[in-house]
Design a protein around this motif. Structure first.
Motif, PDB file in Angstrom:
ATOM      1  N   PHE A 113       0.819  -1.213   0.000  1.00  0.00           N
ATOM      2  CA  PHE A 113       0.000   0.000   0.000  1.00  0.00           C
ATOM      3  C   PHE A 113       0.853   1.262   0.000  1.00  0.00           C
ATOM      4  N   THR A 133      -2.563   3.076  -4.257  1.00  0.00           N
ATOM      5  CA  THR A 133      -3.170   3.882  -3.195  1.00  0.00           C
ATOM      6  C   THR A 133      -2.773   5.344  -3.367  1.00  0.00           C
ATOM      7  N   ASP A 314       0.064   0.718   6.730  1.00  0.00           N
ATOM      8  CA  ASP A 314      -0.803   1.463   5.815  1.00  0.00           C
ATOM      9  C   ASP A 314      -2.044   0.658   5.438  1.00  0.00           C
ATOM     10  N   PHE A 318      -5.897   2.026   6.128  1.00  0.00           N
ATOM     11  CA  PHE A 318      -6.921   2.049   5.092  1.00  0.00           C
ATOM     12  C   PHE A 318      -8.170   1.301   5.543  1.00  0.00           C
TER      13      PHE A 318
END
Length: 377
Positions: A113, A133, A314, A318
């Motif tokens: 990500f 992302t 990350d 998310f």
């Protein structure tokens, strides 16, 4: 899997004249031992030691950069120089960019990500990067990649099967041990911790789910059930991947609920399509596949902060921000969910924008190849 997905996607398009071949970057740089260490630590539930391994890698990388460059040059010189290279791995992009002629495009497709010290993706100014992302896209621009070479895709790349899965009776490669009949109202839970799942943890999770399932019968006191938050029956599928010892142990154990024990399989898309909930670790691949499949998640991160790898941070951010999964630290917390809670998470998953990253990456490859044909060196 992502590499194979893109190769298959390109080959299936209208470019039969292209010779698409797959190569192992770790073998190219003589670094396969790193993959072996990584998988062993995961299998033994020792991911808390990975920061030490990553720290060592970061220390020796400057020393080994010259060695890696020499090995990459020798590798490419031993065969015809490719017209284009697509990388799906961190660490090795600098060596590939320097080893290849400056006219050979190098496309790097993030499968994390974000860029991190543990998994460095952004390593050379001439990379073309496909970012799944907003954070990785922003990092690429801050690194100095020009906007026209920092492509923001609609999500993370996943195998075509997750977009195009269709049941093919008799053709599944799923190796499983199945006990007891299917309950018509069961909540189907898929326990999936990657290719090398941790033995002890997976056993604990399965036992907790089976214990909880025994409460889903008439006659159990409501105050007992309330501690778990539900009365619904469950069906559990555990994927043991390449952990053959785990598969053998679970296959031999007596079963108290509707349970399937699956060995190594390439039919993960089929399993995800047929489940209601996925339990696993916050790996970018599993999470991305679950979202394309429209399934909510319960992600186990352990009680110690060191259990979560840097590149998984990350992913967790998310998942929390869009409300598509539940993050838990203990096995007890993991099994404390209700069908109402899962339905709410699934609603959020289905409201996400569609992910067409695979086809967007293929388009980037096509454009680069067509540019090479139009402007031969």
């Amino acid at each position: 899997m992502a590499c194979d997905a893109c190769a298959r996607g390109v080959a299936q398009r209208e470019h039969g004249e292209w010779d698409v071949s797959l190569h192992n970057a770790s073998e190219m740089l003589d670094a396969s031992f790193g993959d072996d260490i990584y998988n062993t630590l995961l299998q033994r539930n020792l991911s808390s030691l990975l920061p030490v391994v990553y720290g060592f890698v970061q220390t020796v990388t400057p020393v080994l950069s010259g060695v890696h460059l020499a090995k990459a040059k020798a590798y490419f010189e031993a065969q015809s120089v490719p017209d284009l290279v697509v990388s799906f791995v961190p660490f090795s992009n600098a060596a590939m960019c320097d080893a290849l002629p400056s006219t050979t495009p190098v496309i790097t497709v993030f499968t994390d990500f974000a860029h991190s010290a543990a998994h460095p993706w952004l390593q050379h100014p001439r990379q073309i990067v496909c970012c799944g992302t907003e954070r990785s896209h922003r990092q690429a621009l801050e690194f100095g990649i020009p906007p026209e070479r920092a492509i923001r895709t609609s999500g993370m790349i996943v195998h075509p099967d997750f977009y195009e899965f269709s049941s093919q009776p008799g053709k599944s490669d799923i190796k499983l041990v199945s006990r007891s009949g299917q309950h018509p109202e069961a909540l189907h839970i898929l326990v999936l911790f990657g290719g090398f799942p941790p033995t002890a943890l997976v056993k604990d999770i399965l036992q907790a789910l089976q214990t909880r399932a025994t409460l889903c019968v008439d006659g159990v006191a409501d105050e007992v059930v309330t501690g778990y938050g539900w009365r619904e029956p469950v069906a559990v599928t555990v994927v043991c991947g390449r952990n053959e010892a785990l598969f053998a142990d679970l296959s031999a154990e007596p079963c108290r609920t509707d349970t399937r024990i699956v060995g190594y399989t390439e039919s993960v898309a089929e399993l995800m399509r047929n489940c209601d909930l996925i339990v696993g670790k916050p790996g970018p691949g599993v999470v991305s596949e679950a979202l394309v499949s429209g399934k909510p998640l319960i992600l186990f991160v352990g009680e110690q902060p060191s259990y979560t790898m840097e590149q998984e941070g990350d992913v967790l951010a998310f998942v929390r921000s869009v409300g598509i999964g539940k993050v838990v630290r203990t096995v007890t917390e993991l099994v404390s969910f209700s069908s109402t809670e899962i339905a709410f998470l699934r609603k959020n998953v289905l409201e996400l924008p569609p992910n067409r990253a695979l086809y967007e990456v293929i388009k980037v490859i096509e454009n680069q190849m067509l540019a090479r044909v139009a402007n031969p060196v």
